[in-house]
Write a protein that holds these residues in place. Structure first.
Motif, PDB file in Angstrom:
ATOM      1  N   ASN A 189       0.821  -1.213   0.000  1.00 48.56           N
ATOM      2  CA  ASN A 189       0.000   0.000   0.000  1.00 48.56           C
ATOM      3  C   ASN A 189       0.856   1.263   0.000  1.00 48.56           C
ATOM      4  O   ASN A 189       0.488   2.277  -0.601  1.00 48.56           O
ATOM      5  CB  ASN A 189      -0.937  -0.004   1.202  1.00 48.56           C
ATOM      6  CG  ASN A 189      -2.053  -1.010   1.054  1.00 48.56           C
ATOM      7  OD1 ASN A 189      -2.443  -1.354  -0.064  1.00 48.56           O
ATOM      8  ND2 ASN A 189      -2.576  -1.498   2.172  1.00 48.56           N
ATOM      9  N   GLU A 251      -2.737   2.167   4.596  1.00 46.78           N
ATOM     10  CA  GLU A 251      -3.840   1.938   3.671  1.00 46.78           C
ATOM     11  C   GLU A 251      -3.634   2.741   2.388  1.00 46.78           C
ATOM     12  O   GLU A 251      -2.754   3.618   2.305  1.00 46.78           O
ATOM     13  CB  GLU A 251      -5.170   2.322   4.327  1.00 46.78           C
ATOM     14  CG  GLU A 251      -5.599   1.387   5.446  1.00 46.78           C
ATOM     15  CD  GLU A 251      -5.991   0.002   4.944  1.00 46.78           C
ATOM     16  OE1 GLU A 251      -6.202  -0.139   3.729  1.00 46.78           O
ATOM     17  OE2 GLU A 251      -6.081  -0.913   5.763  1.00 46.78           O
ATOM     18  N   ARG A 314      -9.787   1.040   8.830  1.00 48.83           N
ATOM     19  CA  ARG A 314     -10.438  -0.151   8.287  1.00 48.83           C
ATOM     20  C   ARG A 314     -10.313  -1.282   9.305  1.00 48.83           C
ATOM     21  O   ARG A 314      -9.307  -1.411   9.991  1.00 48.83           O
ATOM     22  CB  ARG A 314      -9.793  -0.546   6.964  1.00 48.83           C
ATOM     23  CG  ARG A 314     -10.014   0.499   5.882  1.00 48.83           C
ATOM     24  CD  ARG A 314      -9.700  -0.041   4.523  1.00 48.83           C
ATOM     25  NE  ARG A 314      -9.970   0.953   3.495  1.00 48.83           N
ATOM     26  CZ  ARG A 314      -9.863   0.721   2.205  1.00 48.83           C
ATOM     27  NH1 ARG A 314      -9.485  -0.453   1.785  1.00 48.83           N
ATOM     28  NH2 ARG A 314     -10.131   1.668   1.336  1.00 48.83           N
TER      29      ARG A 314
END
Length: 331
Positions: A189, A251, A314
């Motif tokens: 990521n 992320e 998340r």
């Protein structure tokens, strides 16, 4: 002849010599010593010696032509050198332009500017336009190059953002600034964030100033600036519990980053203060949603001056944490 007649004749000659102008002057217009009677000219330009013809110096309507035909005063030393109080470094370029009508110009911008100054002094309009065209081409080439400044200090960052008339997008990525280990997908990521930054640079080159910061405290954080102040921020990292220890998770909120980049375009060319100064995308309106696992904070500083801070949150996959452990997030 009597002595009286001789004295009268001598007086008349003296009167004629006093009234008659020098040969280098014209009765209609004042003129200085002319070089038109000569074929060749010796020039001493700031200590640099040049030997050329009157025909070459007279090709264009310039200061050099007026020196040759006597319209402008020139200093001539006892050896016949016309002395010009200028730097002679680029005078060869001036002469070659007069000889050929065109001349190769220096590649370095500083030297090109020096040639332009000499052309302006000698009032050679053809060479002046030639220099201006070359400088414009160099400017166009430089503007088409994708250059990404690298932040080296906080003062440099503040000065760069405050003085820039374009919107600014900054990516702060510092993988080494981490107390804990990374989750399995964090490295991928992080690379995706960097790749998106490069793609945005290519897409909005010339409209937005993109800068990188590898010295900051954040591991991966996007900041968006307009009119010298921060408008929005997207933080892509969080601290999570996994396998009975803390880990750092990175992320990749691609849609949100792209949306904030579009939003920042309203500050392009002061469009925000004009009639078209409406948000391209309203991050809090019906056309935008944070999506699952993202939170948005707004720190009001009075009126419309607020910074949107988006933190990605998340949920950890079930197999990433031990049985009975709770997921803990830290901004």
């Amino acid at each position: 002849m009597s002595a009286e007649a001789s004295v009268g004749s001598h007086a008349a000659d003296s009167a004629d010599s006093a009234i008659a102008p020098p040969s280098c002057y014209n009765t209609d217009e004042q003129r200085y010593p002319s070089l038109l009677g000569s074929k060749y000219v010796k020039l001493n330009v700031g200590g640099t010696l040049h030997y050329t013809t009157v025909q070459t110096l007279s090709k264009e309507d310039s200061l050099l032509r007026r020196i040759c035909n006597g319209e402008t005063e020139a200093t001539i030393d006892p050896e016949g050198w016309v002395v010009l109080d200028r730097c002679g470094r680029h005078f060869g370029v001036v002469l070659n332009f007069l000889r050929d009508g065109s001349v190769p110009l220096p590649d370095e911008c500083r030297e090109l500017d020096e040639v332009l100054k000499e052309a302006q002094y000698y009032q050679i309009q053809g060479l002046v336009q030639h220099c201006i065209s070359a400088m414009q081409k160099k400017k166009d080439i430089l503007e088409s190059v994708c250059g990404i400044p690298m932040i080296t200090s906080a003062k440099e960052e503040q000065r760069m953002i405050a003085s820039c008339k374009k919107p600014v997008v900054k990516l702060q990525n510092n993988r080494g600034n981490n107390k804990y280990s990374y989750t399995s997908n964090s490295d991928d990521n992080l690379l995706k964030n960097i790749e998106l930054f490069d793609k945005l640079v290519l897409r909005f080159n010339g409209r937005v100033l993109f800068v990188k910061d590898v010295l900051g405290d954040e591991i991966c954080c996007w900041s968006f600036y307009g009119e010298g102040r921060k408008i929005a921020e997207v933080c892509c990292t969080s601290i999570v519990y996994a396998t009975e220890k803390k880990q750092t998770k990175v992320e990749f909120p691609e849609a949100r980053i792209f949306e904030e980049t579009l939003n920042i375009l309203i500050y392009e060319n002061n469009r925000r203060s004009g009639p078209g100064g409406l948000h391209l995308l309203d991050s809090r309106g019906s056309g935008s949603s944070l999506g699952a696992g993202q939170s948005e904070e707004e720190g009001a500083t009075g009126g419309d001056r607020r910074v949107r801070r988006i933190h990605v949150r998340r949920h950890i996959m079930h197999d990433e944490r031990g049985h009975g452990q709770q997921t803990v997030y830290k901004d």
